[in-house]
Enzyme design. Sequence first.
Site, PDB file in Angstrom:
ATOM      1  N   LYS A   1       0.845  -1.213   0.000  1.00 37.98           N
ATOM      2  CA  LYS A   1       0.000   0.000   0.000  1.00 37.98           C
ATOM      3  C   LYS A   1       0.874   1.254   0.000  1.00 37.98           C
ATOM      4  O   LYS A   1       0.712   2.137  -0.838  1.00 37.98           O
ATOM      5  CB  LYS A   1      -0.881  -0.010   1.238  1.00 37.98           C
ATOM      6  CG  LYS A   1      -1.540   1.335   1.581  1.00 37.98           C
ATOM      7  CD  LYS A   1      -2.473   1.247   2.753  1.00 37.98           C
ATOM      8  CE  LYS A   1      -1.804   1.470   4.051  1.00 37.98           C
ATOM      9  NZ  LYS A   1      -1.554   2.865   4.440  1.00 37.98           N
TER      10      LYS A   1
ATOM     11  N   ASP B   1       4.284   0.095  12.328  1.00 37.05           N
ATOM     12  CA  ASP B   1       3.089  -0.529  11.754  1.00 37.05           C
ATOM     13  C   ASP B   1       2.902  -1.957  12.242  1.00 37.05           C
ATOM     14  O   ASP B   1       1.845  -2.537  12.045  1.00 37.05           O
ATOM     15  CB  ASP B   1       3.143  -0.514  10.219  1.00 37.05           C
ATOM     16  CG  ASP B   1       2.896   0.877   9.696  1.00 37.05           C
ATOM     17  OD1 ASP B   1       3.083   1.113   8.490  1.00 37.05           O
ATOM     18  OD2 ASP B   1       2.534   1.762  10.495  1.00 37.05           O
TER      19      ASP B   1
ATOM     20  N   ARG C   1      -4.716   9.425   4.254  1.00 33.81           N
ATOM     21  CA  ARG C   1      -3.515  10.210   4.535  1.00 33.81           C
ATOM     22  C   ARG C   1      -2.627  10.253   3.300  1.00 33.81           C
ATOM     23  O   ARG C   1      -1.877  11.184   3.082  1.00 33.81           O
ATOM     24  CB  ARG C   1      -2.763   9.559   5.699  1.00 33.81           C
ATOM     25  CG  ARG C   1      -3.558   9.400   6.935  1.00 33.81           C
ATOM     26  CD  ARG C   1      -3.308  10.506   7.919  1.00 33.81           C
ATOM     27  NE  ARG C   1      -1.954  10.998   7.843  1.00 33.81           N
ATOM     28  CZ  ARG C   1      -1.624  12.259   8.064  1.00 33.81           C
ATOM     29  NH1 ARG C   1      -2.558  13.130   8.331  1.00 33.81           N
ATOM     30  NH2 ARG C   1      -0.373  12.652   8.010  1.00 33.81           N
TER      31      ARG C   1
ATOM     32  N   ARG D   1      -0.415  13.698  13.496  1.00 32.63           N
ATOM     33  CA  ARG D   1       0.186  13.562  12.156  1.00 32.63           C
ATOM     34  C   ARG D   1       0.285  14.895  11.413  1.00 32.63           C
ATOM     35  O   ARG D   1      -0.256  15.083  10.342  1.00 32.63           O
ATOM     36  CB  ARG D   1      -0.563  12.505  11.352  1.00 32.63           C
ATOM     37  CG  ARG D   1      -0.583  11.177  12.091  1.00 32.63           C
ATOM     38  CD  ARG D   1      -1.213  10.074  11.329  1.00 32.63           C
ATOM     39  NE  ARG D   1      -0.292   9.559  10.303  1.00 32.63           N
ATOM     40  CZ  ARG D   1      -0.603   8.509   9.534  1.00 32.63           C
ATOM     41  NH1 ARG D   1      -1.766   7.919   9.680  1.00 32.63           N
ATOM     42  NH2 ARG D   1       0.249   8.091   8.617  1.00 32.63           N
ATOM     43  N   PRO D   2       0.988  15.851  12.004  1.00 25.97           N
ATOM     44  CA  PRO D   2       1.199  17.161  11.364  1.00 25.97           C
ATOM     45  C   PRO D   2       2.071  17.014  10.122  1.00 25.97           C
ATOM     46  O   PRO D   2       2.645  15.947   9.874  1.00 25.97           O
ATOM     47  CB  PRO D   2       1.928  17.958  12.432  1.00 25.97           C
ATOM     48  CG  PRO D   2       2.600  16.943  13.269  1.00 25.97           C
ATOM     49  CD  PRO D   2       1.710  15.733  13.269  1.00 25.97           C
TER      50      PRO D   2
ATOM     51  N   CYS E   1      -5.527  11.317  12.853  1.00 28.01           N
ATOM     52  CA  CYS E   1      -6.319  10.093  12.769  1.00 28.01           C
ATOM     53  C   CYS E   1      -6.175   9.416  14.123  1.00 28.01           C
ATOM     54  O   CYS E   1      -5.577   9.955  15.050  1.00 28.01           O
ATOM     55  CB  CYS E   1      -5.819   9.211  11.639  1.00 28.01           C
ATOM     56  SG  CYS E   1      -4.141   8.677  11.927  1.00 28.01           S
TER      57      CYS E   1
ATOM     58  N   ASP F   1       4.460  19.552   9.307  1.00 27.14           N
ATOM     59  CA  ASP F   1       5.415  20.661   9.407  1.00 27.14           C
ATOM     60  C   ASP F   1       6.714  20.397   8.656  1.00 27.14           C
ATOM     61  O   ASP F   1       7.297  21.303   8.053  1.00 27.14           O
ATOM     62  CB  ASP F   1       5.695  20.970  10.880  1.00 27.14           C
ATOM     63  CG  ASP F   1       6.276  19.776  11.605  1.00 27.14           C
ATOM     64  OD1 ASP F   1       5.549  18.794  11.808  1.00 27.14           O
ATOM     65  OD2 ASP F   1       7.484  19.807  11.910  1.00 27.14           O
TER      66      ASP F   1
HETATM   67  C1  EPZ Z   1       3.980   6.541   6.666  1.00 30.89           C
HETATM   68  O1  EPZ Z   1       3.180   7.528   7.282  1.00 30.89           O
HETATM   69  C2  EPZ Z   1       3.066   5.349   6.455  1.00 30.89           C
HETATM   70  N1  EPZ Z   1       1.961   5.732   5.568  1.00 30.89           N
HETATM   71  C3  EPZ Z   1       2.533   4.871   7.807  1.00 30.89           C
HETATM   72  O2  EPZ Z   1       1.753   3.712   7.578  1.00 30.89           O
HETATM   73  C4  EPZ Z   1       3.706   4.505   8.709  1.00 30.89           C
HETATM   74  O3  EPZ Z   1       3.210   4.157   9.986  1.00 30.89           O
HETATM   75  C5  EPZ Z   1       4.649   5.707   8.843  1.00 30.89           C
HETATM   76  O4  EPZ Z   1       5.073   6.137   7.520  1.00 30.89           O
HETATM   77  C6  EPZ Z   1       5.893   5.388   9.655  1.00 30.89           C
HETATM   78  O5  EPZ Z   1       6.581   4.328   9.057  1.00 30.89           O
HETATM   79  C7  EPZ Z   1       2.197   5.849   4.239  1.00 30.89           C
HETATM   80  O6  EPZ Z   1       3.295   5.624   3.756  1.00 30.89           O
HETATM   81  C8  EPZ Z   1       1.022   6.240   3.395  1.00 30.89           C
HETATM   82  P1  EPZ Z   1       5.911   9.739   9.104  1.00 30.89           P
HETATM   83  P2  EPZ Z   1       3.751   9.040   7.429  1.00 30.89           P
HETATM   84  O7  EPZ Z   1       5.836  11.026   8.391  1.00 30.89           O
HETATM   85  O8  EPZ Z   1       4.580   9.380   6.245  1.00 30.89           O
HETATM   86  C9  EPZ Z   1       5.591  12.784  12.675  1.00 30.89           C
HETATM   87  C10 EPZ Z   1      -0.182   2.416   7.633  1.00 30.89           C
HETATM   88  O9  EPZ Z   1      -0.881   1.874   8.466  1.00 30.89           O
HETATM   89  N2  EPZ Z   1       5.652  13.835  11.639  1.00 30.89           N
HETATM   90  O10 EPZ Z   1       7.155   8.895   8.992  1.00 30.89           O
HETATM   91  O11 EPZ Z   1       2.631   9.903   7.777  1.00 30.89           O
HETATM   92  C11 EPZ Z   1       4.282  12.005  12.593  1.00 30.89           C
HETATM   93  O12 EPZ Z   1       3.253  12.694  13.284  1.00 30.89           O
HETATM   94  C12 EPZ Z   1       0.361   3.805   7.867  1.00 30.89           C
HETATM   95  O13 EPZ Z   1       0.155   1.888   6.540  1.00 30.89           O
HETATM   96  C13 EPZ Z   1       5.686  15.173  12.036  1.00 30.89           C
HETATM   97  O14 EPZ Z   1       5.667  15.483  13.223  1.00 30.89           O
HETATM   98  O15 EPZ Z   1       4.692   8.827   8.692  1.00 30.89           O
HETATM   99  C14 EPZ Z   1       4.633  10.702  13.248  1.00 30.89           C
HETATM  100  O16 EPZ Z   1       4.555  10.859  14.653  1.00 30.89           O
HETATM  101  C15 EPZ Z   1       0.056   4.255   9.287  1.00 30.89           C
HETATM  102  N3  EPZ Z   1       5.721  16.145  11.084  1.00 30.89           N
HETATM  103  C16 EPZ Z   1       6.105  10.492  12.845  1.00 30.89           C
HETATM  104  O17 EPZ Z   1       6.593  11.789  12.430  1.00 30.89           O
HETATM  105  C17 EPZ Z   1       5.730  15.850   9.738  1.00 30.89           C
HETATM  106  O18 EPZ Z   1       5.791  16.782   8.914  1.00 30.89           O
HETATM  107  C18 EPZ Z   1       6.262   9.503  11.695  1.00 30.89           C
HETATM  108  O19 EPZ Z   1       5.537  10.025  10.630  1.00 30.89           O
HETATM  109  C19 EPZ Z   1       5.687  14.494   9.352  1.00 30.89           C
HETATM  110  C20 EPZ Z   1       5.652  13.493  10.317  1.00 30.89           C
END
Ligand code: EPZ
Length: 412
Positions: A21, A301, A90, A119-120, A114, A122
């Site tokens: 996915k 995950d 997302r 999930r900001p 969610c 920034d």
């Molecule tokens: C991706 O989400 C995946 N989704 C998520 O899978 C996965 O859990 C996550 O990466 C971590 O591996 C997709 O690829 C579509 P992150 P993403 O940005 O990109 C914080 C699933 O079930 N953060 O690595 O949103 C954020 O809040 C989903 O398949 C900021 O603070 O994850 C989180 O706490 C769930 N500011 C952490 O970083 C930002 O600008 C990790 O987020 C971006 C992220």
Amino acid sequence: MAYLINGGKRLKGEIAVYGAKNCALALLGASVLTNDDIVLHNCPDISDVSNMILLLQMMGMTVRRIGDTVTVSGTLTSTCAPKSVATLLRGSALILGSTVAKYHQIALPLPGGCAIGARPMDIHLSGLKALGVEVLDAGEMVSCKGVPVGAEYKLRFASVGATENLLCACVLAKGESILSNCATEPEVVALEQMLVQMGAKIEGIGSPILKIVGVDRLHGAEFTVIPDRIVAATYLAAAAATLGEIAVTNCCPQHFAAFSELLCSRFSVRIFSDTVCINAVKNPDGYGTITTAPYPLFPTDMQSIVLSLAACSDGKTVICENLFENRLEHNALQLSKMGAQVTVKDNIATVFGRKLYSASVCAADLRGGAGLIIAALAAEGQSVVDGVEHINRGYVDFAGMLDSIGAEITVV
Ligand code: EPZ
């Protein structure tokens, strides 16, 4: 929609994994970067991918699916993402970097938080600003305008989505960019590989430091979506929870090595080039201490899934969730309805495994739902898992697939 699960059955047989996915969503987002065709093979038929396709179609792209092959062609006729679809998943955020790179503007309703956290975005937005893009973040909507100019930018956290968006913004930028502290998840590497196939100039593929030299245009590509490492691990966890014996085929074992190592230390596991076999004979006395972290360490995950494994084990497990601030509480509460002994304090769950009994529980998110289903498969008797529409976002025919290896699940 709910699953009625007759638990206590040992899973046995062979089950194949399909496309990932989180890889398909990133590649679909990147398809905006070219007017030529992007052909994606092994594209999973799940609701997140269907909604991402709908989003691209509503913004002007032509997208056709024939079996597991999805072809994206044409150009955007609008750079305003319709709220009705953009907020369904997302993954819609993954058109941000590519649309700014190709069309120099976008209006994107932010998918917002969610069940697993705020999930900001920034990091995505500050990275675009570093590339000289004007960003107006009005909370629920973000508008960007401007032509990205190459720059150096260090991500404050190795965010998967931010790495993917900023990489797409850089490949058509004017000049050279260096992105550091990038995510190195297999899905990110697959995106880097497809972009290079499209003519992008990227050095450091697979590493946390990416050096990109912007080009004027990118051409089409044909790419195969990598196997879903979380789906493969979920199937193996289901076999572990039911003391079953299965072979998971069509997978990429090195992409979920952190989870496999955990299983190898407690069960008989054999690992081949594209298959992992598990024979779970005895329930382990707990899983030790598990800490989630960016790839290649233990994936967040898999956290709710290993929480269920811990709950039905014969000993103590401590799970520390470091990526999402609200990805423990809900499932801990639901599992306690099945008799699980789980206490959560801040981002740490302490579990004393024991035999679970069937109950009615409710899923709040995709992987949490998979975790609850795994607990229900382990528990004797009939359980009800509600909220399984979350499951359809990321798993193809989850009930049917598990039934094919001996589960007894009725969809109601
Ligand atoms: C991706 O989400 C995946 N989704 C998520 O899978 C996965 O859990 C996550 O990466 C971590 O591996 C997709 O690829 C579509 P992150 P993403 O940005 O990109 C914080 C699933 O079930 N953060 O690595 O949103 C954020 O809040 C989903 O398949 C900021 O603070 O994850 C989180 O706490 C769930 N500011 C952490 O970083 C930002 O600008 C990790 O987020 C971006 C992220």
